[in-house]
Design a protein around this motif. Structure first.
Motif, PDB file in Angstrom:
ATOM      1  N   GLU A 123     -11.868   1.166   9.989  1.00 54.08           N
ATOM      2  CA  GLU A 123     -12.985   0.463   9.372  1.00 54.08           C
ATOM      3  C   GLU A 123     -12.534  -0.342   8.160  1.00 54.08           C
ATOM      4  OE1 GLU A 123     -16.189  -1.113   9.493  1.00 54.08           O
ATOM      5  OE2 GLU A 123     -16.646   0.805  10.422  1.00 54.08           O
ATOM      6  N   GLY A 124     -13.009  -1.578   8.071  1.00 50.70           N
ATOM      7  CA  GLY A 124     -12.807  -2.389   6.880  1.00 50.70           C
ATOM      8  C   GLY A 124     -11.357  -2.737   6.596  1.00 50.70           C
ATOM      9  N   GLN A 125     -11.155  -3.397   5.487  1.00 47.50           N
ATOM     10  CA  GLN A 125      -9.821  -3.819   5.092  1.00 47.50           C
ATOM     11  C   GLN A 125      -9.074  -2.743   4.322  1.00 47.50           C
ATOM     12  OE1 GLN A 125     -10.078  -7.531   3.024  1.00 47.50           O
ATOM     13  NE2 GLN A 125     -10.942  -8.641   4.771  1.00 47.50           N
ATOM     14  N   THR A 126      -9.754  -1.677   3.958  1.00 43.03           N
ATOM     15  CA  THR A 126      -9.111  -0.604   3.196  1.00 43.03           C
ATOM     16  C   THR A 126      -8.984   0.680   4.020  1.00 43.03           C
ATOM     17  OG1 THR A 126     -11.260   0.048   2.285  1.00 43.03           O
ATOM     18  CG2 THR A 126      -9.941  -1.525   1.014  1.00 43.03           C
ATOM     19  N   GLY A 127      -9.079   0.566   5.341  1.00 42.99           N
ATOM     20  CA  GLY A 127      -8.945   1.740   6.189  1.00 42.99           C
ATOM     21  C   GLY A 127      -7.542   2.310   6.171  1.00 42.99           C
ATOM     22  N   ILE A 128      -7.414   3.525   6.705  1.00 42.27           N
ATOM     23  CA  ILE A 128      -6.118   4.198   6.699  1.00 42.27           C
ATOM     24  C   ILE A 128      -5.070   3.420   7.492  1.00 42.27           C
ATOM     25  CG2 ILE A 128      -4.940   6.321   7.372  1.00 42.27           C
ATOM     26  CD1 ILE A 128      -7.577   7.787   6.942  1.00 42.27           C
ATOM     27  N   VAL A 129      -5.473   2.877   8.634  1.00 40.83           N
ATOM     28  CA  VAL A 129      -4.528   2.148   9.478  1.00 40.83           C
ATOM     29  C   VAL A 129      -4.031   0.895   8.776  1.00 40.83           C
ATOM     30  CG1 VAL A 129      -4.269   0.900  11.650  1.00 40.83           C
ATOM     31  CG2 VAL A 129      -5.527   3.053  11.598  1.00 40.83           C
ATOM     32  N   ASN A 130      -4.947   0.122   8.177  1.00 40.81           N
ATOM     33  CA  ASN A 130      -4.534  -1.082   7.460  1.00 40.81           C
ATOM     34  C   ASN A 130      -3.622  -0.750   6.287  1.00 40.81           C
ATOM     35  OD1 ASN A 130      -5.632  -3.282   8.866  1.00 40.81           O
ATOM     36  ND2 ASN A 130      -7.654  -2.928   7.995  1.00 40.81           N
ATOM     37  N   ALA A 131      -3.973   0.307   5.555  1.00 39.51           N
ATOM     38  CA  ALA A 131      -3.149   0.697   4.413  1.00 39.51           C
ATOM     39  C   ALA A 131      -1.742   1.075   4.855  1.00 39.51           C
ATOM     40  CB  ALA A 131      -3.805   1.856   3.669  1.00 39.51           C
ATOM     41  N   GLY A 132      -1.642   1.798   5.972  1.00 37.39           N
ATOM     42  CA  GLY A 132      -0.330   2.200   6.470  1.00 37.39           C
ATOM     43  C   GLY A 132       0.494   1.020   6.966  1.00 37.39           C
ATOM     44  N   LEU A 133      -0.151   0.099   7.715  1.00 38.82           N
ATOM     45  CA  LEU A 133       0.572  -1.051   8.244  1.00 38.82           C
ATOM     46  C   LEU A 133       1.040  -1.984   7.136  1.00 38.82           C
ATOM     47  CD1 LEU A 133      -1.609  -1.918  11.381  1.00 38.82           C
ATOM     48  CD2 LEU A 133       0.582  -0.734  11.316  1.00 38.82           C
ATOM     49  N   VAL A 134       0.221  -2.154   6.096  1.00 39.65           N
ATOM     50  CA  VAL A 134       0.616  -3.012   4.980  1.00 39.65           C
ATOM     51  C   VAL A 134       1.747  -2.375   4.181  1.00 39.65           C
ATOM     52  CG1 VAL A 134      -0.150  -4.017   2.789  1.00 39.65           C
ATOM     53  CG2 VAL A 134      -1.619  -4.163   4.812  1.00 39.65           C
ATOM     54  N   SER A 135       1.680  -1.063   3.983  1.00 35.33           N
ATOM     55  CA  SER A 135       2.693  -0.371   3.179  1.00 35.33           C
ATOM     56  C   SER A 135       4.070  -0.416   3.810  1.00 35.33           C
ATOM     57  CB  SER A 135       2.276   1.081   2.937  1.00 35.33           C
ATOM     58  OG  SER A 135       2.212   1.788   4.177  1.00 35.33           O
ATOM     59  N   VAL A 136       4.136  -0.407   5.142  1.00 34.35           N
ATOM     60  CA  VAL A 136       5.441  -0.455   5.819  1.00 34.35           C
ATOM     61  C   VAL A 136       5.875  -1.889   6.104  1.00 34.35           C
ATOM     62  CG1 VAL A 136       5.107   1.810   6.862  1.00 34.35           C
ATOM     63  CG2 VAL A 136       4.423  -0.229   8.119  1.00 34.35           C
ATOM     64  N   GLY A 137       5.052  -2.865   5.734  1.00 31.17           N
ATOM     65  CA  GLY A 137       5.412  -4.260   5.919  1.00 31.17           C
ATOM     66  C   GLY A 137       5.190  -4.799   7.318  1.00 31.17           C
ATOM     67  N   PHE A 138       4.459  -4.075   8.156  1.00 24.85           N
ATOM     68  CA  PHE A 138       4.208  -4.547   9.519  1.00 24.85           C
ATOM     69  C   PHE A 138       3.244  -5.726   9.524  1.00 24.85           C
ATOM     70  CE2 PHE A 138       2.337  -4.372  13.784  1.00 24.85           C
ATOM     71  CZ  PHE A 138       3.479  -4.291  14.557  1.00 24.85           C
ATOM     72  N   ILE A 139       2.288  -5.727   8.616  1.00 23.82           N
ATOM     73  CA  ILE A 139       1.370  -6.856   8.438  1.00 23.82           C
ATOM     74  C   ILE A 139       1.306  -7.188   6.956  1.00 23.82           C
ATOM     75  CG2 ILE A 139      -0.031  -6.365  10.486  1.00 23.82           C
ATOM     76  CD1 ILE A 139      -2.062  -4.998   8.686  1.00 23.82           C
ATOM     77  N   ARG A 140       0.967  -8.443   6.662  1.00 23.76           N
ATOM     78  CA  ARG A 140       0.877  -8.871   5.270  1.00 23.76           C
ATOM     79  C   ARG A 140      -0.499  -8.628   4.685  1.00 23.76           C
ATOM     80  NH1 ARG A 140       4.086 -14.727   5.070  1.00 23.76           N
ATOM     81  NH2 ARG A 140       6.148 -13.922   5.739  1.00 23.76           N
ATOM     82  N   GLU A 141      -1.522  -8.871   5.489  1.00 23.97           N
ATOM     83  CA  GLU A 141      -2.897  -8.717   5.036  1.00 23.97           C
ATOM     84  C   GLU A 141      -3.646  -7.773   5.971  1.00 23.97           C
ATOM     85  OE1 GLU A 141      -4.668 -12.524   4.865  1.00 23.97           O
ATOM     86  OE2 GLU A 141      -3.394 -13.248   3.215  1.00 23.97           O
ATOM     87  N   PRO A 142      -4.612  -7.039   5.439  1.00 19.64           N
ATOM     88  CA  PRO A 142      -5.389  -6.129   6.296  1.00 19.64           C
ATOM     89  C   PRO A 142      -6.098  -6.879   7.421  1.00 19.64           C
ATOM     90  CG  PRO A 142      -5.775  -5.667   3.967  1.00 19.64           C
ATOM     91  CD  PRO A 142      -5.002  -6.949   4.025  1.00 19.64           C
ATOM     92  N   ILE A 143      -6.251  -6.212   8.547  1.00 20.72           N
ATOM     93  CA  ILE A 143      -6.907  -6.779   9.723  1.00 20.72           C
ATOM     94  C   ILE A 143      -8.327  -6.231   9.822  1.00 20.72           C
ATOM     95  CG2 ILE A 143      -6.841  -6.964  12.237  1.00 20.72           C
ATOM     96  CD1 ILE A 143      -3.837  -6.552  12.105  1.00 20.72           C
ATOM     97  N   VAL A 144      -9.276  -7.115  10.076  1.00 21.52           N
ATOM     98  CA  VAL A 144     -10.645  -6.683  10.350  1.00 21.52           C
ATOM     99  C   VAL A 144     -10.723  -6.420  11.848  1.00 21.52           C
ATOM    100  CG1 VAL A 144     -13.088  -7.219  10.130  1.00 21.52           C
ATOM    101  CG2 VAL A 144     -11.458  -8.113   8.450  1.00 21.52           C
ATOM    102  N   TRP A 145     -10.535  -5.176  12.241  1.00 21.43           N
ATOM    103  CA  TRP A 145     -10.312  -4.823  13.643  1.00 21.43           C
ATOM    104  C   TRP A 145     -11.509  -5.089  14.536  1.00 21.43           C
ATOM    105  CZ3 TRP A 145      -5.487  -3.517  15.145  1.00 21.43           C
ATOM    106  CH2 TRP A 145      -4.584  -3.139  14.145  1.00 21.43           C
ATOM    107  N   PHE A 146     -12.726  -4.907  14.017  1.00 25.08           N
ATOM    108  CA  PHE A 146     -13.911  -4.950  14.878  1.00 25.08           C
ATOM    109  C   PHE A 146     -14.583  -6.311  14.918  1.00 25.08           C
ATOM    110  CE2 PHE A 146     -13.509  -0.527  13.410  1.00 25.08           C
ATOM    111  CZ  PHE A 146     -13.378   0.098  14.637  1.00 25.08           C
ATOM    112  N   ILE A 147     -13.922  -7.344  14.422  1.00 21.94           N
ATOM    113  CA  ILE A 147     -14.541  -8.663  14.389  1.00 21.94           C
ATOM    114  C   ILE A 147     -14.088  -9.540  15.549  1.00 21.94           C
ATOM    115  CG2 ILE A 147     -12.859  -9.951  13.013  1.00 21.94           C
ATOM    116  CD1 ILE A 147     -15.203 -11.062  11.388  1.00 21.94           C
ATOM    117  N   GLN A 148     -12.996  -9.177  16.210  1.00 22.99           N
ATOM    118  CA  GLN A 148     -12.482  -9.928  17.347  1.00 22.99           C
ATOM    119  C   GLN A 148     -12.274  -8.997  18.528  1.00 22.99           C
ATOM    120  OE1 GLN A 148      -8.943 -12.027  16.190  1.00 22.99           O
ATOM    121  NE2 GLN A 148     -10.013 -13.401  14.781  1.00 22.99           N
TER     122      GLN A 148
END
Length: 254
Positions: free
Chosen positions: A86-111
């Motif tokens: 959920e949202g840009q501050t979810g656990i998954v987004n936080a983990g992916l950003v911290s390991v450098g897999f993505i640069r910005e959080p993904i809004v998963w449920f919008i697409q």
């Protein structure tokens, strides 16, 4: 109900369903979900079953721990995964950003492309233990002397798996495929709690579309026809499995 002034319309509802773009889309979503999730569950479940079939310390505790996701109610599991994505501050987004897999959080449920990710992951996480349990039962029915004979003949671990394990495990694989395919085709609560079929109707399966038509739009005739179609498709899938895979098993025994 002609006696109440409502004329008999025959197969009109079924013809309307075939011409309904939303129904065709829901059917495609269901097929995509079933093929993707069942394939992943079968591969991961087989790997888990092979690992759990080995003798190691604490095996009973590990087997019980693996079954925990399967014991959790589907709605609770869906809400858990929604919270993670959920949202840009979810656990998954936080983990992916911290390991450098993505640069910005993904809004998963919008697409649609990203909304399917938590749906499939949630289903795989919850039901893979069920597949692993079925395959583990099949592995334990294989006589260990067959592996000893194969090792004596110089067969490698891969050849033992290919020529001993897989052929003798086909009945268990068939059962797992039938159960999981039929279950995946009528998926409802997982999608309802995670995305509600959105964004728009891009993740709406056939069971959710039937629910919307029958109970939300109060199209009782059309919704009943959709229910019959779901039954016919699942019945046809079961017959396909039993016809082709079952015939292959009979030939292997001969």
């Amino acid at each position: 109900m002609p006696w109440l002034g409502r004329p008999f319309i025959g197969l009109t509802n079924y013809l309307d369903a075939v011409r309904d773009p939303r129904f065709i889309g829901a059917l495609g979503h269901t097929l995509f979900f079933a093929v993707t999730s069942v394939s992943l569950e079968l591969v991961i479940g087989l790997w888990l079953a092979l690992a759990l079939n080995r003798a190691f310390k604490g095996r009973g505790l590990v087997r019980a721990a693996v079954l925990v996701p399967w014991a959790i109610p589907t709605v609770v599991s869906a809400l858990l995964w929604r919270f993670m994505f959920e949202g840009q501050t979810g656990i998954v987004n936080a983990g992916l950003v911290s390991v450098g897999f993505i640069r910005e959080p993904i809004v998963w449920f919008i697409q649609a492309a990203t909304a399917w990710v938590p749906i499939i992951l949630a289903d795989v996480w919850k039901t893979t233990p069920f597949v692993a349990l079925l395959l583990l039962a099949g592995l334990q029915n294989i006589d260990s002397s067959l592996y000893e004979a194969a090792r004596i003949d110089g067969a490698s671990a891969w050849r033992q798996f290919r020529y001993v394990t897989l052929p003798l495990l086909k009945p268990a694989i068939l059962v797992a495929l039938i159960f999981r395919t039929l279950d995946a085709f009528r998926v409802f609560d997982l999608v309802y709690a995670l995305t509600g079929g959105g964004p728009g109707t891009s993740t709406e399966p056939i069971a959710l579309y039937t629910f919307n038509a029958l109970l939300q739009n109060l199209q009782f005739g059309y919704g009943s026809a959709l229910s019959v179609i779901v039954f016919l498709v699942t019945f046809a899938l079961a017959m396909v499995y039993l016809r082709f895979l079952g015939a292959d098993l009979t030939g292997a025994r001969r």
